[in-house]
Design a protein around this motif. Sequence first.
Motif, short mmCIF file in Angstrom:
data_model
loop_
_atom_site.label_atom_id
_atom_site.label_comp_id
_atom_site.label_asym_id
_atom_site.label_seq_id
_atom_site.Cartn_x
_atom_site.Cartn_y
_atom_site.Cartn_z
N GLY A 77 0.78 -1.23 0.00
CA GLY A 77 0.00 0.00 0.00
C GLY A 77 0.81 1.27 0.00
O GLY A 77 0.41 2.26 0.61
N ILE A 78 1.94 1.27 -0.67
CA ILE A 78 2.77 2.48 -0.74
C ILE A 78 2.14 3.45 -1.73
O ILE A 78 1.95 3.13 -2.90
CB ILE A 78 4.21 2.13 -1.17
CG1 ILE A 78 4.85 1.19 -0.17
CG2 ILE A 78 5.04 3.37 -1.36
CD1 ILE A 78 4.95 1.76 1.22
N LYS A 79 1.82 4.63 -1.25
CA LYS A 79 1.23 5.67 -2.09
C LYS A 79 1.96 6.97 -1.84
O LYS A 79 2.54 7.18 -0.79
CB LYS A 79 -0.25 5.84 -1.79
CG LYS A 79 -1.05 4.60 -2.16
CD LYS A 79 -2.51 4.77 -1.92
CE LYS A 79 -3.16 3.48 -2.39
NZ LYS A 79 -4.38 3.19 -1.86
N GLY A 80 1.93 7.83 -2.81
CA GLY A 80 2.60 9.12 -2.66
C GLY A 80 3.84 9.19 -3.50
O GLY A 80 4.17 8.29 -4.26
N GLY A 81 4.54 10.28 -3.34
CA GLY A 81 5.74 10.54 -4.13
C GLY A 81 6.88 9.60 -3.80
O GLY A 81 6.99 9.11 -2.67
N PRO A 82 7.76 9.38 -4.76
CA PRO A 82 8.88 8.47 -4.53
C PRO A 82 9.93 9.04 -3.58
O PRO A 82 10.71 8.28 -3.01
CB PRO A 82 9.47 8.26 -5.92
CG PRO A 82 9.05 9.45 -6.70
CD PRO A 82 7.73 9.89 -6.13
N LEU A 83 9.95 10.36 -3.38
CA LEU A 83 10.97 10.95 -2.51
C LEU A 83 10.45 11.32 -1.13
O LEU A 83 11.17 11.95 -0.36
CB LEU A 83 11.57 12.17 -3.20
CG LEU A 83 12.31 11.87 -4.51
CD1 LEU A 83 12.84 13.14 -5.12
CD2 LEU A 83 13.42 10.87 -4.29
N LEU A 85 10.04 10.72 2.58
CA LEU A 85 10.99 10.00 3.42
C LEU A 85 10.48 8.61 3.81
O LEU A 85 11.20 7.63 3.74
CB LEU A 85 11.33 10.82 4.66
CG LEU A 85 12.39 10.22 5.57
CD1 LEU A 85 13.71 10.04 4.83
CD2 LEU A 85 12.59 11.06 6.80
N LYS A 86 9.21 8.52 4.22
CA LYS A 86 8.65 7.23 4.63
C LYS A 86 8.69 6.22 3.47
O LYS A 86 9.11 5.08 3.66
CB LYS A 86 7.20 7.43 5.09
CG LYS A 86 6.50 6.17 5.46
CD LYS A 86 5.04 6.44 5.78
CE LYS A 86 4.29 5.14 5.87
NZ LYS A 86 2.87 5.30 5.80
N ASN A 87 8.27 6.66 2.30
CA ASN A 87 8.28 5.78 1.13
C ASN A 87 9.70 5.41 0.73
O ASN A 87 9.98 4.26 0.37
CB ASN A 87 7.57 6.44 -0.05
CG ASN A 87 6.10 6.63 0.20
OD1 ASN A 87 5.53 6.05 1.12
ND2 ASN A 87 5.46 7.46 -0.61
N LEU A 88 10.58 6.35 0.78
CA LEU A 88 11.97 6.11 0.40
C LEU A 88 12.64 5.10 1.33
O LEU A 88 13.31 4.17 0.88
CB LEU A 88 12.75 7.43 0.41
CG LEU A 88 14.14 7.42 -0.18
CD1 LEU A 88 14.08 7.04 -1.66
CD2 LEU A 88 14.79 8.77 -0.02
N LEU A 89 12.42 5.25 2.62
CA LEU A 89 12.99 4.31 3.58
C LEU A 89 12.41 2.91 3.40
O LEU A 89 13.14 1.91 3.43
CB LEU A 89 12.75 4.80 5.01
CG LEU A 89 13.58 6.01 5.44
CD1 LEU A 89 13.15 6.48 6.82
CD2 LEU A 89 15.05 5.67 5.43
N PHE A 90 11.08 2.85 3.22
CA PHE A 90 10.46 1.53 3.04
C PHE A 90 10.99 0.85 1.79
O PHE A 90 11.35 -0.33 1.81
CB PHE A 90 8.93 1.65 2.95
CG PHE A 90 8.30 0.33 2.61
CD1 PHE A 90 8.12 -0.63 3.58
CD2 PHE A 90 7.92 0.04 1.30
CE1 PHE A 90 7.57 -1.86 3.27
CE2 PHE A 90 7.37 -1.18 0.97
CZ PHE A 90 7.18 -2.13 1.96
N ARG A 91 11.05 1.60 0.69
CA ARG A 91 11.51 1.00 -0.56
C ARG A 91 12.96 0.55 -0.47
O ARG A 91 13.33 -0.50 -0.98
CB ARG A 91 11.33 1.99 -1.71
CG ARG A 91 9.87 2.14 -2.11
CD ARG A 91 9.72 3.10 -3.26
NE ARG A 91 8.33 3.16 -3.68
CZ ARG A 91 7.64 4.28 -3.80
NH1 ARG A 91 8.21 5.44 -3.56
NH2 ARG A 91 6.39 4.24 -4.18
N THR A 92 13.78 1.33 0.20
CA THR A 92 15.19 0.96 0.34
C THR A 92 15.34 -0.32 1.14
O THR A 92 16.04 -1.25 0.73
CB THR A 92 15.97 2.11 1.02
OG1 THR A 92 15.83 3.29 0.23
CG2 THR A 92 17.43 1.75 1.15
#
Length: 151
Positions: A77-83, A85-92
């Motif tokens: 359920g990742i939504k929002g911009g790729p940069l 911080l929360k999404n960036l950390l999760f994806r990394t």
Amino acid sequence: MMKALYFQFTAGVLPMYTVTFIGYWAYGHSTSTYLLNSVTGPLWVKALANISAFLQSVISLHIFASPTYEFMDTKYGIKGGPLVLKNLLFRTVARANHMYVVAMNDKLSPVQKLWHWLNVCFFGLMSLAAAIAAVRLIAVDSKNFHVFADV
């Protein structure tokens, strides 16, 4: 999907091997470690070759890995911009540990788990060897060049 992947790998590997074998035929084993040192021509041609190689590696990564990453983003359920911080950390974290998650899956047979762990160990060692080789190459080449050389 599998036909497209087979085509993609074939279309990507054939030119690479063609260039490799033709380059070896043209320059032989006495070529420099960095192949473009053996090529003569204007500086902008070498710069264009370096930029093309870099872009090809980045594009290849995204082409081959994007279906997996898209699935993970959808599943969690990742939504929002790729940069963000929360999404960036999760994806990394998720992408770095993807092979580990696959290897620890209980649905895999012992042979599949062994295959995944061999991949994790082998490519981990290859990454370490590549890093050591890169540092060694820099150290060896630093004897020939100066930091502020007038090149």
